[in-house]
Scaffold this active site. Structure first.
Site, PDB file in Angstrom:
ATOM      1  N   TYR A 147      46.294 129.546 105.905  1.00 33.48           N
ATOM      2  CA  TYR A 147      46.152 130.262 107.180  1.00 33.48           C
ATOM      3  C   TYR A 147      46.864 129.493 108.297  1.00 33.48           C
ATOM      4  CZ  TYR A 147      43.861 131.746 111.521  1.00 33.48           C
ATOM      5  OH  TYR A 147      43.611 132.159 112.807  1.00 33.48           O
ATOM      6  N   GLY A 182      39.340 123.616 102.937  1.00 31.38           N
ATOM      7  CA  GLY A 182      40.222 123.829 104.091  1.00 31.38           C
ATOM      8  C   GLY A 182      39.559 123.632 105.438  1.00 31.38           C
TER       9      GLY A 182
HETATM   10  N1  LIG Z   1      38.427 134.415 116.104  1.00 27.90           N
HETATM   11  C1  LIG Z   1      38.846 133.155 116.199  1.00 27.90           C
HETATM   12  O1  LIG Z   1      38.031 132.210 116.332  1.00 27.90           O
HETATM   13  C2  LIG Z   1      40.307 132.829 116.158  1.00 27.90           C
HETATM   14  C3  LIG Z   1      40.698 131.486 116.271  1.00 27.90           C
HETATM   15  C4  LIG Z   1      42.055 131.192 116.251  1.00 27.90           C
HETATM   16  C5  LIG Z   1      42.998 132.190 116.144  1.00 27.90           C
HETATM   17  N2  LIG Z   1      42.597 133.478 116.009  1.00 27.90           N
HETATM   18  C6  LIG Z   1      43.622 134.507 115.864  1.00 27.90           C
HETATM   19  O2  LIG Z   1      43.349 135.524 116.799  1.00 27.90           O
HETATM   20  C7  LIG Z   1      43.704 136.807 116.274  1.00 27.90           C
HETATM   21  C8  LIG Z   1      42.524 137.731 116.367  1.00 27.90           C
HETATM   22  O3  LIG Z   1      41.432 137.161 115.633  1.00 27.90           O
HETATM   23  P1  LIG Z   1      40.077 137.974 115.460  1.00 27.90           P
HETATM   24  O4  LIG Z   1      38.986 136.995 115.253  1.00 27.90           O
HETATM   25  O5  LIG Z   1      39.980 138.984 116.529  1.00 27.90           O
HETATM   26  O6  LIG Z   1      40.355 138.678 114.072  1.00 27.90           O
HETATM   27  P2  LIG Z   1      40.009 140.180 113.626  1.00 27.90           P
HETATM   28  O7  LIG Z   1      40.082 140.197 112.145  1.00 27.90           O
HETATM   29  O8  LIG Z   1      38.771 140.646 114.287  1.00 27.90           O
HETATM   30  O9  LIG Z   1      41.236 140.985 114.232  1.00 27.90           O
HETATM   31  C9  LIG Z   1      42.454 141.096 113.575  1.00 27.90           C
HETATM   32  C10 LIG Z   1      42.833 142.553 113.582  1.00 27.90           C
HETATM   33  O10 LIG Z   1      44.086 142.692 112.920  1.00 27.90           O
HETATM   34  C11 LIG Z   1      44.023 143.849 112.115  1.00 27.90           C
HETATM   35  N3  LIG Z   1      45.004 143.679 111.042  1.00 27.90           N
HETATM   36  C12 LIG Z   1      44.965 142.799 110.017  1.00 27.90           C
HETATM   37  N4  LIG Z   1      46.043 142.945 109.241  1.00 27.90           N
HETATM   38  C13 LIG Z   1      46.804 143.922 109.802  1.00 27.90           C
HETATM   39  C14 LIG Z   1      48.036 144.524 109.479  1.00 27.90           C
HETATM   40  N5  LIG Z   1      48.694 144.159 108.369  1.00 27.90           N
HETATM   41  N6  LIG Z   1      48.519 145.501 110.270  1.00 27.90           N
HETATM   42  C15 LIG Z   1      47.832 145.914 111.373  1.00 27.90           C
HETATM   43  N7  LIG Z   1      46.646 145.374 111.730  1.00 27.90           N
HETATM   44  C16 LIG Z   1      46.144 144.392 110.955  1.00 27.90           C
HETATM   45  C17 LIG Z   1      42.591 143.917 111.631  1.00 27.90           C
HETATM   46  O11 LIG Z   1      42.191 145.213 111.228  1.00 27.90           O
HETATM   47  C18 LIG Z   1      41.841 143.433 112.853  1.00 27.90           C
HETATM   48  O12 LIG Z   1      41.456 144.508 113.684  1.00 27.90           O
HETATM   49  C19 LIG Z   1      44.187 136.545 114.848  1.00 27.90           C
HETATM   50  O13 LIG Z   1      45.585 136.488 114.863  1.00 27.90           O
HETATM   51  C20 LIG Z   1      43.585 135.202 114.520  1.00 27.90           C
HETATM   52  O14 LIG Z   1      44.377 134.515 113.572  1.00 27.90           O
HETATM   53  C21 LIG Z   1      41.271 133.823 116.022  1.00 27.90           C
END
Ligand SMILES: NC(=O)c1ccc[n+]([C@@H]2O[C@H](COP(=O)([O-])OP(=O)(O)OC[C@H]3O[C@@H](n4cnc5c(N)ncnc54)[C@H](O)[C@@H]3O)[C@@H](O)[C@H]2O)c1
Length: 327
Positions: free
Chosen positions: A141, A280
């Site tokens: 990731y 991880g």
């Molecule tokens: N939540 C955290 O603590 C955190 C920390 C660091 C980074 N992030 C990053 O922030 C972003 C949002 O995280 P989150 O917690 O809201 O995750 P989440 O899973 O709630 O949101 C991700 C969204 O992307 C959509 N998605 C996934 N694959 C897809 C694709 N191929 N095409 C279109 N849509 C797709 C999912 O349906 C989902 O709605 C991500 O990129 C994540 O890596 C989150």
């Protein structure tokens, strides 16, 4: 501006979409709903069901809407699974991101704010972690996010794509409307609160880490503060293009401390169940967010862990079924 939010039906993306609308922008959400919830998308936003891994769908999207800027949040996000099934992570987070960038170029869209992560750093060599810390991700990731940051740099140099990568530490908390509702849920605070509601023990993954109480230490940052940083990054994109900024509080809490704080917020006794370490998972991840503060002008409003947990608890008790539909 008309802003495309990929992954805007997800946890962070839906709060960012709300915040963009409040700031006077128009919003288009593109999400395949594999994790997100259509009901989380603000009614004022336009929603397009689609997958970033499908170039044709992206081309149609940019043809249909006159997009000015992209906030790219769509991703595979579960750290643990990335160690056992890395191909999905490279496919979506790297290849999907490249399809998105290529569609942007084709349609002359050259602004991107990218959701990156603390996982790009790997095991910290110094704490708190600043943006210049070596990048040695210990899971696929984190590597997939680092690869996309590097790809963005090349698209910046070669094609003039302006970009800022925001490296979130642990997003947490809820707004009045939106909270965290993943299936499965792997994040600590929602799992503690559900365990409290259901009177079940909370799994603690590893109590043999080199930390004072043996459990992992993380830095929690409120999702509304993360959303605010996106608005600031968009405003300052011309001046700060090419930079990465950590988003964290600068203070770390162990899993055991978070459980204690949740007991105080909920007034409930929460039992624990010790489980093996998850692959991880670094022992300690705490941000230095001084660049976000000084350069973006970011001032997080939720500083205390308890206030973050309280917002999540209010949402959990109000919406025990989460964001509802899983269509
Ligand atoms: N939540 C955290 O603590 C955190 C920390 C660091 C980074 N992030 C990053 O922030 C972003 C949002 O995280 P989150 O917690 O809201 O995750 P989440 O899973 O709630 O949101 C991700 C969204 O992307 C959509 N998605 C996934 N694959 C897809 C694709 N191929 N095409 C279109 N849509 C797709 C999912 O349906 C989902 O709605 C991500 O990129 C994540 O890596 C989150």
């Amino acid at each position: 501006m008309k802003v495309l939010v990929t992954g805007g039906a997800g946890y962070v993306g839906s709060v960012v979409a709300d915040e963009l609308l409040c700031a006077g922008h128009e919003v288009v959400v593109f999400d395949n709903l594999q994790q997100g919830h259509k009901e989380a998308v603000p009614v004022q936003a336009q929603f397009v069901l689609g997958d970033i891994c499908k170039p044709g769908a992206l081309d149609g999207l940019f043809r249909q809407f006159n997009i000015d800027a992209v906030m790219h949040m769509a991703a595979e996000t579960v750290v643990e699974y990335s160690t056992t099934d890395p191909k999905r992570y490279f496919q979506t987070n790297v290849a999907g991101g490249i399809h998105l960038l290529n569609a942007m170029l084709k349609h002359k869209v050259t602004k991107m704010i990218f959701s990156s992560t603390a996982a790009v750093y790997g095991e910290p060599q110094a704490t708190p972690i600043n943006e210049d810390h070596p990048k040695n991700p210990i899971n696929a990731y984190g590597l997939s996010k680092l690869m996309f940051e590097q790809i963005l740099e090349w698209y910046g140099k070669a094609y003039g794509v302006k970009h800022i990568s925001l490296r979130y530490f642990n997003a947490a908390g809820a707004t009045d409307r939106l909270g965290e509702d993943h299936h499965p849920e792997t994040h600590l605070i929602p799992n503690i609160l559900r365990a409290a509601m259901n009177n079940e023990p909370v799994p603690v993954f590893g109590i043999d880490y080199p930390t004072p109480d043996g459990s992992c230490i993380r830095d929690y940052v409120h999702v509304a503060d993360i959303a605010q940083a996106h608005i600031l990054a968009l405003d300052k994109l011309d001046a700060l293009s090419g930079k990465a900024c950590n988003l964290g509080s600068g203070r770390g809490y162990s899993v055991i401390e978070v459980i204690q704080a949740a007991q105080e917020v909920t007034g409930m006794k929460i039992a624990t169940k010790v489980c093996p370490r998850r692959p991880g998972d670094p022992a300690v991840l705490v941000a230095s967010a001084s660049r976000a503060r000084s350069e973006l002008g970011w001032t997080p409003r939720f500083f205390e862990l308890q206030s973050i947990i309280r917002s999540a608890w209010l949402w959990t008790t109000r919406c025990p079924q989460g964001d509802a539909d899983d269509d």
